[in-house]
Design a protein around this motif. Structure first.
Motif, PDB file in Angstrom:
ATOM      1  N   THR A 305      -2.978   0.699   2.572  1.00  0.00           N
ATOM      2  CA  THR A 305      -3.769   1.928   2.611  1.00  0.00           C
ATOM      3  C   THR A 305      -3.889   2.413   4.049  1.00  0.00           C
ATOM      4  O   THR A 305      -3.715   1.638   4.998  1.00  0.00           O
ATOM      5  N   ILE A 328      -3.144   0.858  -5.895  1.00  0.00           N
ATOM      6  CA  ILE A 328      -4.250  -0.102  -5.957  1.00  0.00           C
ATOM      7  C   ILE A 328      -4.829  -0.106  -7.369  1.00  0.00           C
ATOM      8  O   ILE A 328      -5.124   0.958  -7.929  1.00  0.00           O
ATOM      9  N   VAL A 346      -8.871  -6.945  -5.956  1.00  0.00           N
ATOM     10  CA  VAL A 346      -7.957  -5.881  -5.559  1.00  0.00           C
ATOM     11  C   VAL A 346      -6.521  -6.353  -5.781  1.00  0.00           C
ATOM     12  O   VAL A 346      -6.078  -7.342  -5.181  1.00  0.00           O
ATOM     13  N   LEU A 383     -12.649   1.097  -6.000  1.00  0.00           N
ATOM     14  CA  LEU A 383     -12.134   2.425  -5.683  1.00  0.00           C
ATOM     15  C   LEU A 383     -13.189   3.472  -6.001  1.00  0.00           C
ATOM     16  O   LEU A 383     -13.961   3.300  -6.956  1.00  0.00           O
ATOM     17  N   LEU A 389     -10.312   3.109  -1.200  1.00  0.00           N
ATOM     18  CA  LEU A 389     -10.643   1.700  -1.399  1.00  0.00           C
ATOM     19  C   LEU A 389     -11.779   1.283  -0.477  1.00  0.00           C
ATOM     20  O   LEU A 389     -11.772   1.587   0.726  1.00  0.00           O
TER      21      LEU A 389
END
Length: 505
Positions: A305, A328, A346, A383, A389
């Motif tokens: 990310t 994700i 995650v 999320l 995230l």
């Protein structure tokens, strides 16, 4: 010429490629020295397909050696120079290294490590003295990197880095550089600071890729707030990779010193390697401008990310949204997807089935993957509705108190927001009634005023967190054990806590 920078050595031969505290190297000189290092390695019996370990400091010769291996089809194994001889010996054996190259500072540990695993004597980088050679070495072949994790929860595991794949066309590296330019704003020119230990995957990635795209590497042996700022000014550094611990140490400088040494040419600062407290990031942006670009990733995955300074102000605490080809997904313990706002493990889906594998550890590789292209490195988070995230902690860094899970990172983040806290770690200690109780180990920003700090911190945490998450005890220490990337070594924190008067009370 060396394939990965043939264009730079031809087009700008007199421009500076590498600079450290001992001198500088032009692109043409770098090309010739890499060629010379290839012959040195081959002369010591290392061939394409073999592994060579490098345990040397941040210096030009280290990068020359790494580039030589990557041009000769070898697997380069960076070795953390803080490891003990036994730990180094384990890596040498696990990776099957034919050779260990060290600098003089690490020679004694290296010799002990080699003796333990029965390998050939280590070679000292200063004594090898390659003969620069303008002639193109024969049989150039793309090599690979085998990067070992920190091993904080057991023995380190080797991860094959996908930037360099043994035997792949050199053009593949160029394509990945183009991808990094799009997703991580990788520069094609300028001057990139290397100040954290090069053997860390992120630091190596954010050094090699800018270099191979034409950026000068400004190499410092170690981070020092004033010296590093001075280096940035003297060399007009435009890009750098730093970690949150660096930010904290920079912000601790006298404001007059900070103002005098504000980097004038800085355009981009990547940061990752650990959580960055929101107020620390805000203060850095107020000082340096909106140049921070945070990423979340791991040795196993690379950058997953990204979030820039503007987005960070809009979504404080987030580590960003996934960049292609990543996705994700948040899963519950049964493997079911969770909606936005719900906390779980995650997982990362990388399209095309291009997951990672641990070297010589098929069981660990299988445990990390739920499907061939769906894996986790053990982070916990959620999320939001826009796909940003937010990380809570690590699945294995949980305190179970009275049957309820308390994520240590969540409590640490609250403690670090208190102006009287310089650093903090949260761990669980045994408790007869609750199984575990939450204990905070804290470094006070003002030790002279720390007598009443535990009471103030207790009120502070209870204003933000549910009562069961608040620490039951606070222990004050002078410093916490962090590695060079700023990551807390929780095993060492627990050992430190046990050795304090009263133990983990």
């Amino acid at each position: 010429m060396a394939e990965l920078f043939i264009d730079l050595a031809s087009r700008t031969p007199a421009a500076t490629a590498l600079v450290d505290e001992r001198g500088s190297t032009t692109w043409r000189e770098l090309n010739d020295r890499v060629n010379g290092w290839i012959e040195v390695l081959r002369g010591h019996g290392v061939a394409a397909g073999d592994a060579v370990a490098v345990m040397a400091g941040n210096r030009r010769e280290t990068f020359e050696m790494v580039l030589a291996g990557l041009h000769a089809g070898m697997t380069v194994v960076p070795v953390n120079w803080h490891l003990t001889a036994a730990e180094v010996a384990y890596i040498l054996t696990d990776a099957g290294c034919r050779l260990l190259v060290v600098d003089a500072q690490r020679a004694a540990v290296a010799a002990d490590a080699v003796a333990r695993c029965g390998g050939p004597p280590p070679l000292t980088i200063d004594d090898l003295a390659p003969v620069p050679d303008a002639a193109e070495p024969t049989d150039q072949l793309c090599g690979a990197l085998l990067l070992y994790t920190s091993g904080s929860t057991g023995r380190p595991r080797g991860v094959a880095n996908r930037l360099f794949v043994a035997g792949a066309p050199f053009s593949r590296v160029g394509r990945l550089g183009d991808y990094a330019a799009r997703t991580l704003r990788l520069p094609a020119e300028g001057r990139t600071l290397v100040v954290a230990p090069w053997y860390h995957s992120a630091q190596l990635f954010f050094a090699l890729l800018p270099l191979l795209r034409g950026s000068t590497l400004v190499i410092e042996e170690r981070f020092d707030p004033v010296r590093t700022l001075s280096t940035m000014a003297r060399h007009r550094v435009t890009t750098a990779h730093l970690v949150p611990t660096h930010f904290v140490r920079l912000l601790a400088l006298d404001p007059a010193v900070r103002d005098q040494l504000t980097p004038a040419d800085l355009r981009l600062v990547w940061h990752g390697g650990g959580p960055c407290p929101v107020d620390v990031k805000d203060r850095m942006i107020a000082w340096w401008g909106p140049v921070l670009l945070e990423y979340y990733g791991a040795t196993e995955s690379g950058a997953i990310t990204v979030i820039d300074s503007i987005e960070a102000g809009q979504r404080p605490g987030s580590v960003g949204r996934a960049v292609p080809p990543h996705e994700i997904v948040i899963l519950d313990p049964a493997g079911r997807p969770l909606p936005a706002g719900r906390t779980g493990t995650v997982y990362v889906r990388r399209t095309g089935g291009s997951g990672f594998h641990y070297h010589n550890a098929p069981a660990a590789t299988a445990a990390a993957h739920r499907e061939p292209d769906l894996f986790t490195v053990g982070e916990v988070g959620h999320l939001d509705d826009a796909g940003y995230l937010f990380l809570t902690g690590r699945a294995r860094d949980v305190v179970v108190t009275g049957g309820v899970n308390v994520h240590a990172a969540e409590v640490e983040a609250v403690l670090l927001r208190h102006p009287e806290v310089r650093d903090a770690a949260v761990v669980g200690v045994p408790d007869e009634e609750y199984g575990e109780r939450v204990v905070a180990v804290v470094v006070a920003a003002e030790p002279d005023r720390a007598d009443e700090l535990p009471g103030r911190l207790d009120r502070h945490t209870r204003e933000t967190l549910a009562g069961f998450k608040a620490p039951r005890a606070y222990r004050l220490v002078d410093a916490l054990p962090r590695d060079d990337t700023g990551k807390l070594r929780k095993q060492l924190v627990r050992r430190m806590l046990a050795e304090l008067p009263g133990g983990g009370a």
